[in-house]
Write a protein that holds these residues in place. Structure first.
Motif, PDB file in Angstrom:
ATOM      1  N   TYR A 106       0.817  -1.215   0.000  1.00 37.76           N
ATOM      2  CA  TYR A 106       0.000   0.000   0.000  1.00 37.76           C
ATOM      3  C   TYR A 106       0.854   1.270   0.000  1.00 37.76           C
ATOM      4  CZ  TYR A 106      -4.581  -2.148   0.233  1.00 37.76           C
ATOM      5  OH  TYR A 106      -5.739  -2.829  -0.080  1.00 37.76           O
ATOM      6  N   TRP A 147       1.566   1.542  -3.638  1.00 40.11           N
ATOM      7  CA  TRP A 147       0.420   1.921  -4.468  1.00 40.11           C
ATOM      8  C   TRP A 147       0.026   3.378  -4.251  1.00 40.11           C
ATOM      9  CZ3 TRP A 147      -3.114  -2.835  -3.000  1.00 40.11           C
ATOM     10  CH2 TRP A 147      -2.562  -3.993  -3.567  1.00 40.11           C
ATOM     11  N   VAL A 164       0.073   4.657  -8.015  1.00 41.78           N
ATOM     12  CA  VAL A 164      -1.209   4.790  -8.703  1.00 41.78           C
ATOM     13  C   VAL A 164      -1.518   6.257  -9.029  1.00 41.78           C
ATOM     14  CG1 VAL A 164      -3.679   4.314  -8.609  1.00 41.78           C
ATOM     15  CG2 VAL A 164      -2.081   2.620  -7.754  1.00 41.78           C
ATOM     16  N   MET A 168       0.308   7.154 -12.029  1.00 40.86           N
ATOM     17  CA  MET A 168      -0.291   6.676 -13.277  1.00 40.86           C
ATOM     18  C   MET A 168      -1.409   7.626 -13.699  1.00 40.86           C
ATOM     19  SD  MET A 168      -0.260   2.528 -12.991  1.00 40.86           S
ATOM     20  CE  MET A 168       0.954   1.842 -11.891  1.00 40.86           C
ATOM     21  N   MET A 209      -9.748   5.044  -3.129  1.00 42.90           N
ATOM     22  CA  MET A 209      -9.711   3.613  -3.410  1.00 42.90           C
ATOM     23  C   MET A 209      -8.673   2.917  -2.520  1.00 42.90           C
ATOM     24  SD  MET A 209      -8.720   1.815  -7.036  1.00 42.90           S
ATOM     25  CE  MET A 209      -6.949   2.100  -6.935  1.00 42.90           C
ATOM     26  N   SER A 244     -14.126   1.041  -1.864  1.00 44.67           N
ATOM     27  CA  SER A 244     -12.914   1.088  -2.677  1.00 44.67           C
ATOM     28  C   SER A 244     -13.250   0.735  -4.124  1.00 44.67           C
ATOM     29  CB  SER A 244     -11.884   0.108  -2.105  1.00 44.67           C
ATOM     30  OG  SER A 244     -10.736   0.087  -2.922  1.00 44.67           O
ATOM     31  N   TYR A 279     -12.702   2.681  -7.638  1.00 43.97           N
ATOM     32  CA  TYR A 279     -11.997   2.022  -8.748  1.00 43.97           C
ATOM     33  C   TYR A 279     -12.810   2.128 -10.027  1.00 43.97           C
ATOM     34  CZ  TYR A 279     -10.482  -1.896 -11.680  1.00 43.97           C
ATOM     35  OH  TYR A 279     -10.088  -2.683 -12.733  1.00 43.97           O
ATOM     36  N   TRP A 311      -5.511  -4.060 -13.519  1.00 40.47           N
ATOM     37  CA  TRP A 311      -5.684  -3.648 -12.140  1.00 40.47           C
ATOM     38  C   TRP A 311      -6.721  -4.497 -11.415  1.00 40.47           C
ATOM     39  CZ3 TRP A 311      -5.638   2.431 -11.616  1.00 40.47           C
ATOM     40  CH2 TRP A 311      -4.494   2.935 -12.273  1.00 40.47           C
ATOM     41  N   TYR A 342      -5.967  -6.758  -8.269  1.00 35.34           N
ATOM     42  CA  TYR A 342      -5.835  -6.294  -6.888  1.00 35.34           C
ATOM     43  C   TYR A 342      -7.109  -6.482  -6.076  1.00 35.34           C
ATOM     44  CZ  TYR A 342      -1.679  -4.419  -9.068  1.00 35.34           C
ATOM     45  OH  TYR A 342      -0.525  -4.301  -9.790  1.00 35.34           O
ATOM     46  N   TYR A 360      -7.827  -9.069  -2.973  1.00 32.06           N
ATOM     47  CA  TYR A 360      -8.482  -8.598  -1.751  1.00 32.06           C
ATOM     48  C   TYR A 360      -9.632  -9.538  -1.387  1.00 32.06           C
ATOM     49  CZ  TYR A 360     -11.076  -5.320   1.274  1.00 32.06           C
ATOM     50  OH  TYR A 360     -11.732  -4.714   2.304  1.00 32.06           O
ATOM     51  N   ASP A 420       1.905  -6.923 -10.934  1.00 31.01           N
ATOM     52  CA  ASP A 420       2.535  -5.620 -10.732  1.00 31.01           C
ATOM     53  C   ASP A 420       3.546  -5.317 -11.824  1.00 31.01           C
ATOM     54  OD1 ASP A 420       3.145  -4.623  -7.245  1.00 31.01           O
ATOM     55  OD2 ASP A 420       1.639  -4.028  -8.735  1.00 31.01           O
ATOM     56  N   LYS A 458       2.969  -2.205 -14.139  1.00 29.85           N
ATOM     57  CA  LYS A 458       3.817  -1.019 -14.071  1.00 29.85           C
ATOM     58  C   LYS A 458       4.760  -0.920 -15.259  1.00 29.85           C
ATOM     59  CE  LYS A 458       3.756   0.002  -9.135  1.00 29.85           C
ATOM     60  NZ  LYS A 458       2.858  -0.984  -8.502  1.00 29.85           N
TER      61      LYS A 458
HETATM   62  C1  LIG Z   1     -10.800  -1.894  -6.088  1.00 37.19           C
HETATM   63  C2  LIG Z   1     -10.133  -2.353  -4.829  1.00 37.19           C
HETATM   64  C3  LIG Z   1      -8.787  -2.263  -4.648  1.00 37.19           C
HETATM   65  C4  LIG Z   1      -8.019  -1.794  -5.809  1.00 37.19           C
HETATM   66  C5  LIG Z   1      -6.711  -1.654  -5.929  1.00 37.19           C
HETATM   67  C6  LIG Z   1      -6.010  -1.264  -7.121  1.00 37.19           C
HETATM   68  C7  LIG Z   1      -6.747  -0.980  -8.413  1.00 37.19           C
HETATM   69  C8  LIG Z   1      -4.672  -1.182  -7.041  1.00 37.19           C
HETATM   70  C9  LIG Z   1      -3.840  -0.845  -8.136  1.00 37.19           C
HETATM   71  C10 LIG Z   1      -2.496  -0.961  -8.012  1.00 37.19           C
HETATM   72  C11 LIG Z   1      -1.566  -0.697  -9.045  1.00 37.19           C
HETATM   73  C12 LIG Z   1      -2.016  -0.239 -10.361  1.00 37.19           C
HETATM   74  C13 LIG Z   1      -0.274  -0.911  -8.682  1.00 37.19           C
HETATM   75  C14 LIG Z   1       0.891  -0.761  -9.514  1.00 37.19           C
HETATM   76  O1  LIG Z   1       0.774  -0.933 -10.720  1.00 37.19           O
HETATM   77  C15 LIG Z   1      -8.128  -2.605  -3.316  1.00 37.19           C
HETATM   78  C16 LIG Z   1      -7.359  -1.420  -2.786  1.00 37.19           C
HETATM   79  C17 LIG Z   1      -7.213  -3.818  -3.452  1.00 37.19           C
HETATM   80  C18 LIG Z   1      -9.152  -2.952  -2.221  1.00 37.19           C
HETATM   81  C19 LIG Z   1     -10.362  -3.620  -2.676  1.00 37.19           C
HETATM   82  C20 LIG Z   1     -11.061  -2.894  -3.788  1.00 37.19           C
END
Ligand SMILES: CC1=C(/C=C/C(C)=C/C=C/C(C)=C/C=O)C(C)(C)CCC1
Ligand SMILES: CC1=C(/C=C/C(C)=C/C=C/C(C)=C/C=O)C(C)(C)CCC1
Lengths: 241, 241
Positions: free
Chosen positions: A79, A82, A86, A89, A117, A141, A145, A183, A186, A190, A222, A226
């Motif tokens: 986190y 991110w 993020v 980005m 988010m 979240s 998103y 994405w 993620y 979760y 990731d 990225k």
């Molecule tokens: C929707 C959602 C999430 C989305 C996380 C995202 C979209 C993270 C993107 C990370 C990137 C793009 C990292 C490096 O490239 C969480 C926080 C897991 C929690 C549950 C709901």
């Protein structure tokens, strides 16, 4: 440097942390070194790709060590990463649509949505992971998103891109797939890794195996997200006008 | 490098130290790398932005480790950092008004005021924090702080800026808000975190919680202040003339 404890050859989590760390660092060096031969209008965009992968490289270095030492899933560090990468980005989307009129307001919308988010996701995943209420945080979240997905696919970003050059429009469409599919891993992680992750339901019983699988999926995803994101920006910067 | 002790996921102080360290380092890399494509007249200013964030990155690295190891608020390191970065911000005000006649005397006035502000603040916060006399030191520090605010809002800096290009004038006004609102978090933290901080009154009873809150506020505020300050200078350097 490496506190040399033996690493089991079937420690796939550690393996992906090692590959991920080096991949991110190599990508950062690549983008940084290519800025000087990048057309002026795209130079900052390629630089930001370098920053995203550089930041990730440092955090992968921490996570690799943390995971080796404790065997734990390094959620805290993911986190931290991110929260920086993020929003960066989001900056990329803004920079490439700036020429066709993107306003700073769009950048703030994207950044604000991504911070909501991530903060709500963190609360659900790291503060209340054992309580069924974690699904509520995950749901909020998810709303944030999907707002980002909307902006990129149908909202301001998409509209500006359609008025831009074919190269920019094509890049934004490709990046849109990254946001929608890339994405998606993620929130999926979760849902699988957090108790009550999907509307209060516990989908997986072997939590330790789930967390290991989550880490492997995150590490691979990731790198694709990225580095791939950066390469799309890079390809755009090398296209004719 | 990282003495891997497990970090509690609800350790928000540590979280902000990690985000802060990487944010500062990424900002420094950004500013350093952008100097080569910056117009000659602004190149040194962008470089100084890189220095400010680079210095902060190093000190955040120290503070992060210190806080993880001792659980303490790293006041010593914060002042080491401020003693270098605040005068450098004074240099920024001087550099961008130099073209319209800022004299070195103005630079010395700004630097002198900031050093007085920081030294008296340190004595009050780190040497005599448990004595009600700390408010006297804080008060003198406040006088120096408001002198800087005066110079930027109504004094020499403001007057020179009004005679400069609209871009410079606008940048100085924005930086003025940073100094008045952004920097206000530091004396606020002093008042809340130091016994007798506000004219001898003790405003907070749970000192440990106050210090933790102070660190989180400082970490977030610092990032906004230093990176934001640098981005204003950067935006100025990219504006037409
Ligand atoms: C929707 C959602 C999430 C989305 C996380 C995202 C979209 C993270 C993107 C990370 C990137 C793009 C990292 C490096 O490239 C969480 C926080 C897991 C929690 C549950 C709901
Ligand atoms: C007025 C005042 C203070 C002001 C400190 C300031 C204004 C610090 C600025 C720091 C910056 C700008 C750091 C990096 O960006 C002290 C010393 C807390 C002591 C109490 C009175």
């Amino acid at each position: 440097f490496l506190d040399i404890k033996p690493i089991a050859t079937d420690n796939y989590v550690a393996f992906t942390f090692f590959v991920g760390t080096m991949a991110m660092m190599a990508a950062a060096v690549f983008f940084f070194m290519e800025t000087s031969s990048t057309a002026p209008q795209w130079r900052t965009s390629v630089l930001v790709s370098g920053l995203i992968t550089f930041i990730a490289a440092v955090h992968y270095y921490y996570m690799r060590g943390y995971n080796l030492d404790t065997g734990d899933s390094p959620t805290f560090f993911r986190y931290v990463d991110w929260l920086l990468t993020v929003p960066l980005m989001c900056v990329e989307f803004y920079l490439i649509t700036k020429k066709v009129g993107a306003k700073v307001g769009l950048l703030w919308k994207l950044i604000f949505a991504s911070v909501v988010m991530l903060v709500t996701g963190y609360i659900g995943e790291a503060i209340h992971p054992e309580e069924t209420v974690s699904w509520v945080w995950g749901f909020v979240s998810g709303l944030a998103y999907f707002y980002i997905v909307y902006l990129v696919w149908f909202g301001d970003v998409a509209k500006l891109a359609s008025a831009a050059s074919p190269a920019v429009n094509s890049a934004v469409k490709t990046l849109g797939w990254f946001v929608l599919v890339g994405w998606a891993i993620y929130p999926l992680g979760y849902i699988l890794g957090t108790k009550g992750g999907l509307f209060g339901m516990e989908l997986v019983t072997d939590r330790a195996a789930a967390k290991a699988a989550m880490d492997i999926v995150y590490n691979i995803g990731d790198a694709i997200n990225k580095i791939g994101f950066g390469l799309v920006i890079y390809a755009l910067s090398r296209s004719e006008k």
